[in-house]
Design an enzyme around this catalytic site. Structure first.
Site, PDB file in Angstrom:
ATOM      1  N   CYS A  19       0.933  -1.078   0.023  1.00  0.00           N
ATOM      2  CA  CYS A  19       0.018  -0.055  -0.032  1.00  0.00           C
ATOM      3  C   CYS A  19       0.881   1.241   0.003  1.00  0.00           C
ATOM      4  O   CYS A  19       2.207   1.086  -0.095  1.00  0.00           O
ATOM      5  CB  CYS A  19      -1.063  -0.069   1.211  1.00  0.00           C
ATOM      6  N   CYS A  22       3.703   1.652   2.451  1.00  0.00           N
ATOM      7  CA  CYS A  22       5.220   1.064   2.148  1.00  0.00           C
ATOM      8  C   CYS A  22       5.756   2.286   1.417  1.00  0.00           C
ATOM      9  O   CYS A  22       7.191   2.340   1.592  1.00  0.00           O
ATOM     10  CB  CYS A  22       5.048  -0.234   1.359  1.00  0.00           C
ATOM     11  N   ASP A 423       4.017  32.812 -27.338  1.00  0.00           N
ATOM     12  CA  ASP A 423       4.924  33.703 -28.099  1.00  0.00           C
ATOM     13  C   ASP A 423       4.566  33.652 -29.632  1.00  0.00           C
ATOM     14  O   ASP A 423       3.748  32.736 -30.110  1.00  0.00           O
ATOM     15  CB  ASP A 423       6.405  33.030 -27.928  1.00  0.00           C
ATOM     16  N   ASP A 623       9.394  28.924 -27.700  1.00  0.00           N
ATOM     17  CA  ASP A 623      10.436  28.025 -28.325  1.00  0.00           C
ATOM     18  C   ASP A 623      11.822  28.738 -28.174  1.00  0.00           C
ATOM     19  O   ASP A 623      13.008  27.982 -28.469  1.00  0.00           O
ATOM     20  CB  ASP A 623      10.069  27.649 -29.600  1.00  0.00           C
ATOM     21  N   ASP A 627      12.226  33.332 -24.235  1.00  0.00           N
ATOM     22  CA  ASP A 627      11.104  32.796 -23.813  1.00  0.00           C
ATOM     23  C   ASP A 627      11.265  32.043 -22.158  1.00  0.00           C
ATOM     24  O   ASP A 627      10.281  31.827 -21.480  1.00  0.00           O
ATOM     25  CB  ASP A 627      10.066  32.001 -24.585  1.00  0.00           C
TER      26      ASP A 627
END
Length: 733
Positions: A19, A22, A423, A623, A627
């Protein structure tokens, strides 16, 4: 702060967890080790990721510590443990069923309406029932005791503690009943262990199915490849490939490494890597990627990246990283699971005392049965599985569509987005501007001006610089050598060419440099910008010699993406360093109403921060290096896959296909995943809120409570699997 060179990451599979308690125990145990910086253990995925310093601790020491905690660890991808554990679990289940069946038949005499069913006399023998129950309890059920011991040794409690405690109490009571001549309940402990094993096996099988469906990148990797060595084609293992090798890939084979086509023409299926459904035509000069399938023709390529450096390996690593990390929901559920087991033990004691002292004074037998039912009904597994499997399925589906997340928390933030800032160049537009016009001062030559500009821009990778160099190449111009190149981020460049200081940039750059723009160049710029074109000016020793107008078309996919985002209730903003006229023209074509132009990198970042201060949930898509600050400042930074390394590093997620349609896809998938998680959590809480009080007040026999506990986690996993079909329907619309 500089990153230490010895920092490393260990990805491993971990077997033996029952579970989320653990998983929390492993995180706590490893987190105490000297040299371990961060630990994330994924219960549903049976995996863990450890960030550590190699000079202070080794992977072997980390995995040995996992073993000391009572679990088994192996390096990720070593093919150890998982199938073996499921096989052992199935064997234990089959044996438990066979041994429990006689006890189940013997149970029939507890119910008056079933007492008429004829049964063989030996089934009622107390000694036989004792032996069968003892084998199930202390043979087949022994792993529960080991796991409970390791948990208690670390001063924690997990599901194994509940099972070991509850079934031992049931067995002990039945043994007492056998000695006292009372009705026997040996079937209770045996049936509970059988039900728990059945639930764990179903859970493991379904979870494994979900995890395999969510990832599967390993299946794309090839073992051997054909390369040219000394002029001959030879087959080598993929580990022997080197950058610069010439790779030959025939039709029907997967490409073994990233590279560029040097000879041949073929169609390549990149669907699993980028989400592109149609095969992509590849010709000399085109990039190709490891794991993609050549569906027609033969390609000869020059290898540019192998092994962990390939796009496939990077996507697999990022996906694994996101799936082994914790979302805020996951961390809250883990914290709750950590106190769940002790709380249930306390509730069982309270139930025992209430029945023994108030409801049935002195009736220890009834009090013990109801307290036992509380222990066996409690289910931390359903809570622990509520979030992880849904998150794994969602991140895996995104990865298949070329959307790669860096950590699980991105999914939650994606679902809450209400604003996306884009952008322009390379994000909204194609990112490959075309040189449309050149204006020169009187007495100047356009070719001479272009020759100097291309030379000055030789070291720049900006899209405008690439357009200038491409045009110079088309004209066959021989470029002089440039010196003292300097890029002024978001504005322009400087370089010395043929003894003159050349400066090329936008109007803001010219103003900051103190360069005067001639009236004829201003008129040229106003005309070009009114048509949606971007303008750069060229200066030599401070004198304006000319200007260039560029046009960058808006991607068709961007127009569709903006439409889908607006339909889903997300506002779209445009933030660009371009001139306002060019920005407004692109925004009008894409259907964007909020426009910010002539922005520097720090301006974009400030815009993101302002929006967040207004309590907006903001994503930034870009990109370029300019940015990166805004990507890092946003709730979700979305880096375009063909962008710079700075953008990819700053972004929280990457769009491999560099198409904005991935953004609405990601938002829809994340919202489905969060809805599915909420359903799972609701079920888990409702189950425990109803079944546990029901058991405490005598509404459930212990074996019924144990069976309900086992199947509650299976129900949560089954509901999570519904998410797979829902996502398939959504991304097809």
């Amino acid at each position: 702060m500089t990153e230490r060179p010895d920092r490393a990451v260990l990805d491993m599979t971990i077997q033996g967890m029952s579970c989320t308690a653990c998983a929390a125990r492993i995180e706590k145990g490893l987190g105490r080790m000297k040299g371990v910086e961060a630990v994330s253990v994924h219960y549903a995925g049976k995996s863990g990721s450890v960030r550590y310093y190699a000079s202070l601790v080794s992977p072997e020491q980390i995995m040995d510590r996992v073993h000391d905690l009572g679990f088994r660890a192996a390096l990720y991808g070593s093919q150890q443990g998982e199938s073996d554990e499921q096989g052992k679990l199935l064997l234990r289940l089959v044996l438990s069923i066979l041994l429990s069946l006689p006890l189940l038949l013997g149970m029939l005499h507890h119910y008056e309406w079933l007492s008429g069913i004829p049964l063989p006399g030996f089934i009622q023998e107390p000694l036989l029932q004792f032996v069968l129950a003892a084998i199930v309890q202390f043979g087949i059920g022994m792993p529960f005791y080991f796991n409970a011991y390791y948990a208690l040794r670390e001063r924690t409690a997990n599901m194994d503690v509940l099972v070991a405690f509850g079934t031992t109490a049931a067995f002990a009571y039945s043994y007492y009943a056998m000695l006292a001549g009372l009705p026997l309940y040996f079937e209770t402990s045996a049936v509970v262990i059988t039900a728990v094993l059945l639930g764990k096996w179903l859970e493991a099988s379904i979870s494994d199915q979900a995890l395999r469906a969510a990832t599967g990148f390993e299946r794309l990797q090839v073992m051997e490849a054909v390369v040219l060595r000394s002029g001959a084609a030879v087959t080598v293992r993929v580990e022997e490939l080197r950058t610069g090798d010439t790779l030959i890939t025939k039709a029907g084979s997967r490409i073994a490494a990233d590279g560029a086509v040097v000879r041949g023409h073929a169609f390549v299926d990149e669907s699993f890597l980028t989400g592109e459904s149609m095969p992509v035509s590849k010709e000399p000069g085109d990039p190709i990627f490891a794991g993609t399938m050549v569906s027609g023709g033969e390609l000869v390529s020059r290898i540019q990246a192998t092994g962990s450096a390939t796009m496939l390996s990077r996507i697999a690593a990022l996906t694994r990283q996101s799936q082994s990390s914790k979302s805020s929901i996951g961390r809250k559920v883990d914290a709750l699971a950590g106190i769940f087991v002790p709380l249930m033990m306390l509730l069982a004691i309270v139930t025992l005392l209430i029945w023994l002292l108030i409801l049935r004074p002195g009736d220890l037998s009834t009090a013990a049965v109801h307290a036992l039912a509380v222990v066996l009904a409690a289910c931390p597994c359903a809570l622990g599985l509520a979030a992880p499997i849904s998150l794994v399925l969602a991140s895996g589906r995104m990865a298949r569509r070329g959307i790669v997340l860096k950590e699980a928390g991105v999914l939650e933030r994606l679902a809450a987005l209400d604003t996306v800032v884009l952008d322009k160049t390379g994000t909204l537009t194609e990112g490959k501007p075309q040189l449309k016009q050149i204006a020169v001062a009187s007495g100047r030559s356009k070719l001479a001006l272009l020759r100097i500009a291309a030379a000055a821009e030789a070291a720049s990778a900006h899209p405008f610089a690439l357009a200038l160099k491409e045009e110079a190449g088309k004209k066959g111009l021989v470029l002089p050598q440039a010196e003292q190149f300097q890029a002024v981020y978001g504005r322009g460049i400087r370089a010395r060419v043929e003894g003159r200081l050349i400066a090329i940039g936008n109007r803001r750059f010219a103003e900051e440099e103190g360069h005067a723009i001639s009236p004829e160049m201003i008129r040229f710029a106003e005309t070009a910008e009114s048509a949606g074109e971007s303008v750069l000016y060229q200066f030599a020793d401070g004198i304006c010699e000319g200007a260039y107008a560029f046009y960058d078309p808006v991607k068709r996919s961007s127009i569709e993406a903006v439409k889908q985002l607006q339909q889903s209730g997300v506002e779209v903003w445009l933030a660009t360093g371009d001139h306002p006229a060019a920005a407004h023209a692109a925004a009008a074509e894409a259907g964007i109403r909020h426009i910010h132009a002539s922005m520097l990198p720090e301006d974009k970042k400030a815009l993101i921060e302002q929006l967040r201060q207004r309590h907006r949930r903001v994503a930034m898509a870009g990109d370029g290096w300019n940015d990166a600050p805004a990507l890092a400042a946003a709730d979700v930074g979305m880096a375009m896959g063909d962008g710079t390394e700075a953008a990819l590093a700053a972004g929280h997620m990457t769009l491999i296909r560099a198409r904005l349609t991935g953004i609405p896809d990601a938002i829809r998938i994340s919202r489905l995943a969060l809805r599915n998680i909420r359903q799972n959590l609701a079920f888990a809480f409702v189950y425990n809120a109803i079944v546990i009080p029901f058991a405490a007040f005598g509404g459930l026999e212990p074996w019924m409570a144990g069976t309900a506990m086992a199947f509650s986690s299976v129900s949560v996993v089954g509901n999570a699997l519904r998410l797979k079909k829902q996502m398939e329907r959504v991304v097809q619309t």
